[in-house]
Design a protein around this motif. Structure first.
Motif, short mmCIF file in Angstrom:
data_model
loop_
_atom_site.label_atom_id
_atom_site.label_comp_id
_atom_site.label_asym_id
_atom_site.label_seq_id
_atom_site.Cartn_x
_atom_site.Cartn_y
_atom_site.Cartn_z
N PRO A 176 47.81 29.03 37.71
CA PRO A 176 47.82 30.03 36.45
C PRO A 176 46.64 30.95 36.42
O PRO A 176 46.93 32.13 36.01
CB PRO A 176 48.26 29.16 34.91
N ILE A 177 45.41 30.51 36.68
CA ILE A 177 44.32 31.28 36.69
C ILE A 177 44.39 32.24 37.64
O ILE A 177 43.91 33.61 37.37
CB ILE A 177 43.04 30.47 37.03
N LEU A 178 44.88 31.96 38.94
CA LEU A 178 45.16 32.86 39.99
C LEU A 178 46.05 34.01 39.43
O LEU A 178 45.86 35.10 39.97
CB LEU A 178 45.73 32.16 41.31
N VAL A 179 47.13 33.58 39.07
CA VAL A 179 47.96 34.82 38.48
C VAL A 179 47.25 35.71 37.63
O VAL A 179 47.33 36.69 37.52
CB VAL A 179 49.47 34.03 37.66
N ILE A 180 46.59 35.24 36.54
CA ILE A 180 45.78 35.99 35.58
C ILE A 180 45.14 36.79 36.13
O ILE A 180 44.74 37.98 36.21
CB ILE A 180 45.02 35.18 34.34
N LEU A 181 43.99 36.19 37.31
CA LEU A 181 42.95 36.82 37.72
C LEU A 181 43.35 38.18 38.67
O LEU A 181 43.11 39.16 38.77
CB LEU A 181 42.22 35.86 38.89
N SER A 182 44.87 37.77 39.27
CA SER A 182 45.34 38.60 40.19
C SER A 182 45.88 39.84 39.44
O SER A 182 45.84 40.90 39.93
CB SER A 182 46.80 38.22 40.87
N MET A 183 46.19 39.56 38.27
CA MET A 183 46.74 40.83 37.24
C MET A 183 45.50 41.63 37.09
O MET A 183 45.75 43.03 37.12
CB MET A 183 47.45 40.27 36.07
N VAL A 184 44.59 40.98 36.52
CA VAL A 184 43.31 41.76 36.58
C VAL A 184 42.84 42.53 37.53
O VAL A 184 42.41 44.00 37.37
CB VAL A 184 42.03 40.85 35.96
N ILE A 185 42.77 42.02 38.79
CA ILE A 185 42.41 42.77 39.96
C ILE A 185 43.45 43.77 40.18
O ILE A 185 43.10 44.99 40.54
CB ILE A 185 42.12 41.87 41.02
N ALA A 186 44.80 43.72 40.07
CA ALA A 186 45.73 44.60 40.20
C ALA A 186 45.73 45.78 39.43
O ALA A 186 45.63 46.97 39.70
CB ALA A 186 47.03 44.11 40.22
N VAL A 187 45.21 45.45 38.03
CA VAL A 187 45.21 46.60 37.11
C VAL A 187 44.07 47.58 37.62
O VAL A 187 44.10 48.66 37.36
CB VAL A 187 44.88 45.98 35.85
N TYR A 188 42.94 46.75 37.74
CA TYR A 188 41.72 47.57 38.17
C TYR A 188 41.99 48.38 39.43
O TYR A 188 41.61 49.69 39.48
CB TYR A 188 40.47 46.22 38.52
N THR A 189 42.60 47.79 40.57
CA THR A 189 43.06 48.61 41.69
C THR A 189 43.88 49.84 41.55
O THR A 189 43.28 50.73 41.97
CB THR A 189 43.72 47.61 42.57
N VAL A 190 44.73 49.61 40.71
CA VAL A 190 45.57 50.72 40.51
C VAL A 190 45.19 51.95 39.62
O VAL A 190 45.68 53.17 39.49
CB VAL A 190 47.14 50.36 39.93
N THR A 191 44.07 51.51 38.98
CA THR A 191 43.34 52.79 38.11
C THR A 191 42.14 53.46 38.84
O THR A 191 41.56 54.22 38.19
CB THR A 191 42.96 52.16 36.66
N GLN A 192 42.26 53.02 40.18
CA GLN A 192 41.14 53.65 40.90
C GLN A 192 41.35 55.09 41.37
O GLN A 192 42.52 55.20 41.71
CB GLN A 192 40.70 52.90 42.07
N PRO A 193 40.47 55.93 41.40
CA PRO A 193 40.84 57.31 41.86
C PRO A 193 41.52 57.12 43.27
O PRO A 193 41.07 56.37 44.36
CB PRO A 193 39.57 58.09 41.84
N MET A 301 33.72 46.80 41.66
CA MET A 301 34.35 46.24 40.40
C MET A 301 32.79 45.68 39.56
O MET A 301 32.18 45.04 40.15
CB MET A 301 35.11 44.99 40.54
N PRO A 302 33.09 45.85 38.28
CA PRO A 302 31.74 45.24 37.52
C PRO A 302 32.07 43.62 37.69
O PRO A 302 33.09 43.34 37.62
CB PRO A 302 32.21 45.65 36.05
N ALA A 303 30.90 43.07 37.71
CA ALA A 303 30.85 41.51 38.00
C ALA A 303 31.89 41.22 39.33
O ALA A 303 32.29 40.21 39.32
CB ALA A 303 31.27 40.79 36.81
N GLY A 304 31.86 42.04 40.23
CA GLY A 304 32.95 41.75 41.56
C GLY A 304 32.57 40.73 42.37
O GLY A 304 33.48 39.98 43.00
N GLY A 305 31.14 40.57 42.36
CA GLY A 305 30.63 39.45 43.17
C GLY A 305 31.06 37.92 42.67
O GLY A 305 31.73 37.34 43.14
#
Ligand code: PFF
Length: 455
Positions: A176-193, A301-305
């Motif tokens: 479930p944590i993977l699902v949430i994290l993937s959502m966060v990363i996906a939202v970040y990706t799709v909002t990039q120029p 990403m902020p805190a990307g590491g």
């Protein structure tokens, strides 16, 4: 899975136990590594659309068939087919070839994930985002082999000491944590120029890209991702209690598996557009796509590491639970056949897997000139299992159920636990649509691959 097996085929505890165990096998590198690169390569939206249609029709039909076959006979693939009709015992053998082919090369990719995990944990995230980092890594003769061996040792140790139960419990917490994290990363990706072009490519079907190969690739991916057409779901079904709602369980596994694949695509495909403008070469990168693009996303990403480290740890867990179910299957096939002890069998399977995995790894570097049917060694194994053997097994399973074992017997098995809501669709699929379409797709794409026809 072994902990259940030892208690002479006891059952999963209830519906949730079954769903989680089956999802543990289904959700793995297929969703996160394989689905996005195929979607990128086969036209984005059109691949996604074909995949979704196949998932709710073919995927549903085959998964319900396999689980019901296992629950009805109480046996794994080899026994289940021959119990219902002796002439089909070869089908059990054919399907058992699949995990033997997949496990070694799965471990090559598992090794890459382990390496990236280590890199991010020790803070080498910005190096991992470097232009040639991935390529320099996989072309080396020794380092990737060390990582793949580590991945196989870890899998073998878990299977050997019978602690899969513990690992699966941890992974149930982590998924479930993977699902949430993937959502966060996906939202970040799709909002990039620049990402919007990629989102459109991934979500809007371009019908001019449709071909038989697209359908075959989606079909192979469906079987791979849901652990179908290789006997695994038959074995899982044999541990399932009669009172568990089979149809609903299948729906849940499908939803979970497809949801994670969809999110992985949304993380990875648009980032190809962010970092390389979506040119054909970048979209057709194949197995390296996730490793090339994601570290670049994390680097921005902020805190990307930290996020990257967490992400790769979670992917490693997902990969391990799938690898365990692959190795467990191979081990039980050899144990049944040769009656070796569990320890000897595990060691033999481990050694065999390393032997077969090493050429797949070298195929990216010193053996890159070796090609089979124009494919690298790893791609060749992937093609043989996913685009040849699995469709053939799926076709024969449909024929077996529709014309020999009787589709009514599957329906009766499903109805033992609940009303079969999609019975009509199931019967039409298993008797007509699935066998005819699978064989048509297979023949067309073989003709296409050999350049005999062009679609
Ligand atoms: N379904 C797994 C994945 O998507 O990564 C791969 C897999 C696991 C295939 C177990 C087959 C299997 F028996």
């Amino acid at each position: 899975m072994n902990h259940t097996k030892k208690q002479s085929r006891s059952s999963f505890t209830g519906k949730i136990g079954f769903i989680l165990a089956a999802a543990g096998s289904a959700v793995g590198l297929g969703n996160i590594w394989r689905f996005p690169y195929l979607a990128a390569q086969y036209g984005g939206g059109i691949f996604l659309l074909v995949y979704l249609i196949l998932a709710v029709t073919f995927g549903f039909t085959l998964m319900i068939t396999e689980i019901a076959l296992g629950r009805k006979t109480g046996l794994s693939a080899a026994g289940a087919f021959s119990k219902l009709d002796k002439r089909f015992s070869f089908l059990g053998k054919l399907s058992s070839l699949v995990p033997m082919i997949i496990f070694p090369y799965y471990s090559v990719i598992g090794g890459w994930v382990t390496k990236y995990c280590a890199d991010f944990i020790i803070g080498r995230s910005s190096q991992a985002a470097g232009e040639n980092y991935f390529n320099q890594f996989i072309t080396q003769p020794v380092e990737p082999v060390i990582w793949l061996c580590l991945f196989i040792f870890a899998t073998a140790a878990i299977v050997l000491f019978g602690v899969e139960g513990g690992i699966e419990k941890v992974s149930r917490l982590l998924m479930p944590i993977l699902v949430i994290l993937s959502m966060v990363i996906a939202v970040y990706t799709v909002t990039q120029p620049g990402a919007w072009e990629g989102v459109k490519y991934y979500l809007m079907p371009d019908f001019s890209r449709f071909s038989a190969t697209t359908v075959l690739a989606a079909l192979g991916q469906l079987f791979y991702s849901m652990s179908l057409a290789m006997g695994i779901m038959i074995t899982y079904g044999s541990y399932m209690k009669r009172e568990v709602d089979l149809e609903h369980s299948v729906g849940m596994i499908e939803l979970f598996d497809t949801g994670i694949a969809f999110l992985a695509g949304l993380m990875i495909v648009p980032s190809v557009f962010v970092f390389s403008g979506g040119d054909e070469a970048a979209l057709g990168k194949g197995p390296g796509l996730m490793f090339d693009t994601l570290p670049k996303v994390f680097d921005r990403m902020p805190a990307g590491g930290v996020i990257g480290a967490l992400f790769f740890i979670l992917v490693l867990f997902a990969a391990l639970t799938s690898a365990i179910s692959l190795m467990e299957t191979v081990v039980s096939i050899f144990q049944d056949r040769f009656h070796w002890s569990r320890k000897i069998t595990c060691l033999a399977v481990m050694a065999g897997a390393i032997l077969v995995a090493v050429p797949s790894s070298l195929g990216f570097g010193v053996w890159s000139s070796v090609t089979l049917l124009g494919k690298s060694i790893l791609d060749f194994f992937d093609f043989i299992s996913n685009s040849v053997i699995m469709p053939v097994v799926a076709f024969l399973t449909c024929v077996f159920v529709a014309f020999f074992a009787g589709s009514r017997s599957i329906v009766e098995e499903v109805e033992l636990s609940s009303k079969f809501r999609r019975k009509k669709m199931y019967l039409i699929m298993i008797r007509y649509i699935a066998p005819i379409c699978i064989i048509a797709i297979l023949i067309t794409s073989i003709l296409e691959a050999f350049g005999i026809i062009k679609i």
